[in-house]
Motif scaffolding. Sequence first.
Motif, PDB file in Angstrom:
ATOM      1  N   GLY A 185       0.828  -1.193   0.000  1.00 37.84           N
ATOM      2  CA  GLY A 185       0.000   0.000   0.000  1.00 37.84           C
ATOM      3  C   GLY A 185       0.868   1.249   0.000  1.00 37.84           C
ATOM      4  N   GLN A 186       0.320   2.339   0.494  1.00 38.42           N
ATOM      5  CA  GLN A 186       1.047   3.603   0.512  1.00 38.42           C
ATOM      6  C   GLN A 186       2.120   3.592   1.593  1.00 38.42           C
ATOM      7  N   GLY A 187       3.273   4.182   1.262  1.00 37.95           N
ATOM      8  CA  GLY A 187       4.355   4.242   2.231  1.00 37.95           C
ATOM      9  C   GLY A 187       5.270   5.426   1.996  1.00 37.95           C
ATOM     10  N   ILE A 188       5.852   5.912   3.085  1.00 36.83           N
ATOM     11  CA  ILE A 188       6.838   6.996   3.031  1.00 36.83           C
ATOM     12  C   ILE A 188       8.160   6.439   3.527  1.00 36.83           C
ATOM     13  N   VAL A 189       9.225   6.729   2.790  1.00 34.58           N
ATOM     14  CA  VAL A 189      10.563   6.297   3.190  1.00 34.58           C
ATOM     15  C   VAL A 189      11.409   7.540   3.455  1.00 34.58           C
ATOM     16  N   VAL A 190      11.989   7.603   4.651  1.00 35.52           N
ATOM     17  CA  VAL A 190      12.872   8.701   5.033  1.00 35.52           C
ATOM     18  C   VAL A 190      14.274   8.123   5.229  1.00 35.52           C
ATOM     19  N   THR A 191      15.270   8.765   4.623  1.00 34.53           N
ATOM     20  CA  THR A 191      16.635   8.263   4.702  1.00 34.53           C
ATOM     21  C   THR A 191      17.473   9.131   5.631  1.00 34.53           C
ATOM     22  N   GLN A 192      18.594   8.567   6.050  1.00 33.18           N
ATOM     23  CA  GLN A 192      19.488   9.283   6.958  1.00 33.18           C
ATOM     24  C   GLN A 192      20.094  10.512   6.303  1.00 33.18           C
ATOM     25  N   SER A 193      20.213  10.501   4.992  1.00 32.50           N
ATOM     26  CA  SER A 193      20.805  11.623   4.273  1.00 32.50           C
ATOM     27  C   SER A 193      19.840  12.795   4.109  1.00 32.50           C
ATOM     28  N   GLY A 194      18.572  12.597   4.495  1.00 34.74           N
ATOM     29  CA  GLY A 194      17.582  13.661   4.376  1.00 34.74           C
ATOM     30  C   GLY A 194      16.652  13.515   3.201  1.00 34.74           C
ATOM     31  N   VAL A 195      16.925  12.534   2.309  1.00 38.79           N
ATOM     32  CA  VAL A 195      16.035  12.273   1.173  1.00 38.79           C
ATOM     33  C   VAL A 195      14.756  11.609   1.691  1.00 38.79           C
ATOM     34  N   CYS A 196      13.645  11.986   1.084  1.00 39.38           N
ATOM     35  CA  CYS A 196      12.347  11.468   1.520  1.00 39.38           C
ATOM     36  C   CYS A 196      11.490  11.199   0.285  1.00 39.38           C
ATOM     37  N   TYR A 197      10.825  10.058   0.238  1.00 38.67           N
ATOM     38  CA  TYR A 197       9.951   9.791  -0.908  1.00 38.67           C
ATOM     39  C   TYR A 197       8.714   9.018  -0.480  1.00 38.67           C
ATOM     40  N   GLN A 198       7.684   9.141  -1.318  1.00 40.70           N
ATOM     41  CA  GLN A 198       6.413   8.473  -1.075  1.00 40.70           C
ATOM     42  C   GLN A 198       6.066   7.635  -2.292  1.00 40.70           C
ATOM     43  N   ARG A 199       5.778   6.341  -2.046  1.00 38.86           N
ATOM     44  CA  ARG A 199       5.492   5.422  -3.152  1.00 38.86           C
ATOM     45  C   ARG A 199       4.372   4.471  -2.760  1.00 38.86           C
ATOM     46  N   THR A 200       3.895   3.740  -3.771  1.00 34.04           N
ATOM     47  CA  THR A 200       2.981   2.629  -3.540  1.00 34.04           C
ATOM     48  C   THR A 200       3.797   1.347  -3.566  1.00 34.04           C
ATOM     49  N   PHE A 201       3.544   0.457  -2.592  1.00 30.85           N
ATOM     50  CA  PHE A 201       4.298  -0.792  -2.481  1.00 30.85           C
ATOM     51  C   PHE A 201       3.351  -1.972  -2.677  1.00 30.85           C
ATOM     52  N   THR A 205       9.308  23.152  -1.952  1.00 31.29           N
ATOM     53  CA  THR A 205      10.357  22.946  -0.938  1.00 31.29           C
ATOM     54  C   THR A 205       9.809  22.484   0.399  1.00 31.29           C
ATOM     55  N   LYS A 206       8.546  22.795   0.674  1.00 31.78           N
ATOM     56  CA  LYS A 206       7.957  22.411   1.961  1.00 31.78           C
ATOM     57  C   LYS A 206       6.774  21.470   1.781  1.00 31.78           C
ATOM     58  N   ALA A 207       6.779  20.705   0.721  1.00 32.81           N
ATOM     59  CA  ALA A 207       5.680  19.764   0.465  1.00 32.81           C
ATOM     60  C   ALA A 207       5.511  18.819   1.656  1.00 32.81           C
ATOM     61  N   GLN A 208       4.259  18.540   2.039  1.00 34.48           N
ATOM     62  CA  GLN A 208       3.943  17.682   3.174  1.00 34.48           C
ATOM     63  C   GLN A 208       3.397  16.344   2.680  1.00 34.48           C
ATOM     64  N   LEU A 209       3.901  15.265   3.245  1.00 33.75           N
ATOM     65  CA  LEU A 209       3.555  13.912   2.798  1.00 33.75           C
ATOM     66  C   LEU A 209       2.617  13.237   3.788  1.00 33.75           C
ATOM     67  N   GLY A 210       1.887  12.238   3.293  1.00 35.67           N
ATOM     68  CA  GLY A 210       1.130  11.324   4.133  1.00 35.67           C
ATOM     69  C   GLY A 210      -0.200  11.791   4.647  1.00 35.67           C
ATOM     70  N   LEU A 211      -0.614  13.013   4.319  1.00 39.81           N
ATOM     71  CA  LEU A 211      -1.843  13.533   4.911  1.00 39.81           C
ATOM     72  C   LEU A 211      -3.088  12.826   4.385  1.00 39.81           C
ATOM     73  N   GLU A 212      -3.159  12.643   3.063  1.00 36.75           N
ATOM     74  CA  GLU A 212      -4.320  11.965   2.479  1.00 36.75           C
ATOM     75  C   GLU A 212      -4.180  10.451   2.567  1.00 36.75           C
ATOM     76  N   GLU A 213      -2.944   9.977   2.459  1.00 37.09           N
ATOM     77  CA  GLU A 213      -2.716   8.527   2.427  1.00 37.09           C
ATOM     78  C   GLU A 213      -2.924   7.885   3.800  1.00 37.09           C
ATOM     79  N   PHE A 214      -2.601   8.609   4.884  1.00 31.74           N
ATOM     80  CA  PHE A 214      -2.708   8.060   6.229  1.00 31.74           C
ATOM     81  C   PHE A 214      -3.561   8.981   7.104  1.00 31.74           C
ATOM     82  N   PRO A 215      -4.884   8.916   6.979  1.00 32.49           N
ATOM     83  CA  PRO A 215      -5.742   9.744   7.840  1.00 32.49           C
ATOM     84  C   PRO A 215      -5.397   9.513   9.307  1.00 32.49           C
TER      85      PRO A 215
END
Length: 860
Positions: free
Chosen positions: A404-420, A493-503
């Motif tokens: 399903g929907q997931g957010i991955v945050v890395t130690q380097s500061g990279v962040c992405y949202q994908r379907t798994f 630059t300030k996009a927010q993730l997970g709001l619709e995907e994870f009520p």
Amino acid sequence: MCTAEATASLLQAEETFSACLARIDALILKPLLQAGKSKTFFCLEAWKHHKTVLKQFLTDFTSETSMSLALYTVLHKPIRDHIEQYILLLTKLNEVLKEVRSFIVIKEYVKLESFIGQVLDEACFTKSLWKSLGYKFTVSYGCRKRLLEDSKNLPISASTNRSDRILLFDDVLVLIQGNSFQSFDLKLVWLDENFKSFHLEVHSNPYQFLILCPQAVWQWKLNQAVRQALNGKRDFPLWGKTGEGTEPPSCRFFTYLFRLEGKFKSASYEGEWHWGKPHGKGTLKWRDGRNHVGDFKEGLEHGFGICLVPRRSEDRYDCYKCHWYEGKMRGYGICEYGNDMVYKGYFKDNVRQGFGILENLSAEHPFKYTGQWENDKKNGYGVWEDKDRGERYIGTWLDDHKHGQGIVVTQSGVCYQRTFHADKMVGSGILLLEDDSVYEGNFTEDLTFVGKGKLSFANGFILEGTFTNKSGQGLQTHGILNTSNEQLDDRITKAQLGLEEFPVEKRWKGIYDQFLEFIHSGCKEETEESFMGFHIQTSKELRKSQEYLFCQRGTEDVSWKIEDILEEIVQHQGQESLQNYLEKALKSSLHPLGKLLKALTIAFQATYSGIGANRHLLTMAQEEVKYYAKKIWEFYQGLLHLALEQKGQLPAKCVDGDTRYVDQKACGVVLPLILPCFYPELFMLYMLYHEREDDLYCQGIVDLSLFPDIKLLEFLDVQKHLWPLKDLTLTTNQRRSLIKDKCFLSATECLQKLITTVDPREKLVILQKTYEEIESTVSRVVEKDYKLPMDDLLPLLMYVVSRAKIQHLGAEIHLIRDLMDPTNQGGLYDFLLTALESCYEHIQRMRLHQRETCQVPHSS
């Protein structure tokens, strides 16, 4: 007979008896014991090899003399004759003395005479039984048992329809049918005489049967035999009142080996019993190394227990420290697996179910999962941290796979949202890079762009096209670069993730569900133990071995028992009283609300601390904290309603369905109390989100700090009649125009306290006091009460802000704005916060245009 003669006769009889006993001990007992014959001492065969010894005691002993008669003459007759002689002499003595003490002595000797006669009768009774039964039965039960009653002599029958004969021995109850027999240890036999008229119910693990139409003698003898077996000694005398009572205890401690099929087959149980079943505290041990220590109820594990299960492939154990319900793990538990993994969470029907944490503590492939479990697998919303890869996955799971929907945050500061799908990324996603660039499209696990996509740069440029990555040629693209936008876009630059995907209401349902189940159960003691994660009444050994989930137990001044909680919660419904009660409850790990808060704190930290500190998750975190406050208020209401119902009072209905009322109470009452638990992680997200603005603001503060007080007041267009020149005290060789940090000093020091508290209410109060200090200083300067209009307030407030030098002021302002009580909107607090925000933004703009508009002076 006179007293002297009676006393002399007693002494002579005692000397004769002692000499007889000494000869028996020296010539018979000691040689037998030294020869290792103690085990067969009471068997008739053993004496046939010692006829020579017996001849020394019998003048008329011949080879034809009966061995049993010889033994009776040597061992029994002297003792019985001696006792009869004592009784006769003591009776005559009592006739002369007529004292109570001599009568009591006579009574005890009569009891002893009766006891010996009864024991001899049992021995003869038993001897006749051995002759009438087969060799197999005699060998199985040995010659040391004593028969107390036989259904052939005193007829009864058992309801099993399998018993032709019932034998009661001094240690077992035996049911015989044909050539087969079954025995029950008397220590594990319970008798229920009130079961039904003309019936006697017998309980003995694992059987239960009825003795039909029992006579009173059978009931008496059964109870006596059970009690004697438990006490380890016989009544004196065997018949009659002994002062020990006739009812054996229903709760007992005993060791038993389960031999038949069943859950405990081949297990040895040592512990407490009740009515034929393990009940209370006990220990189960199997031959394969398994063991269970804990509480039992009606033959099953029930309550807190510790279970060790050996692993087949290695010399290690899985250790379960759990709560059990009717033989199965249920509720809170900790499992320390033999492969260095540890699970802390909830179980149901022996599998992980609900909220739980699984962590791999080994150096190889360390990870941590915090989230929902279903049927022993990761299912639902959860957070996975891979410490080797330096990544954190926040999203949904299905059967132990990211799905399903997931957010991955890395130690380097990279962040992405994908379907798994089954741990694999599918479809397009959004990738937020360190340099504030945003890529929308398809990309690989190593974050390489592939296929169609759009890359938005932080400066506003947009590259849209097809991306390829050929070996040795690097990243290539065919598309269009749009350079028309040359400004930073906060939406990128300030996009927010997970709001619709994870009520927010669907996150951490496992935590809330446990609390709801606890309330719906009526907060019973059993469910309290499994929910709270500790056992209220356990032995010291179990308490030492127990670890606690989400709570650090210690000495607390307040005792939080559930009955006390429900009683006290009714007494604290007033505003101030409620505030104090909730503050104590939320700080205590022994209160259900405190337990809930601790669990939510762990879930929040698992998501947003460390690697999870990413500005693109700020809104997720902020709405999560608000929702925590709302749920805690709802659960408080649930406890209050339960307490009122138990008192027969009707809970108020007027406001329960009012969403605005719940929101106001959550933000106004609960949120300030719980915010300290989440503040470190939450404020870090605010600082990261407003990092660019705060940097610009700090540079402006550095520039403004170079101004002396008078120059700064002039630069900020503060009217001269409001300048507190009297505060600029001069020393020798000092010019007024160069003095710094003296004007509005009290207001500056007051504003600096803004960072000393986490409560938005207290921050607003500090802001109000700062305003009052500014107004007080101005009133002192103009020598009259002076109400500052907005035109005068903003320059003065900007001066105070520049001198207070508060770091991360943008983060502070927006945290207050987002978490303040809704009732403060549109009031004085809202006005002052808006004024502070205007000063903050003005200082940023001054920095941007400073070089073009003015020249910054330097202090000499």
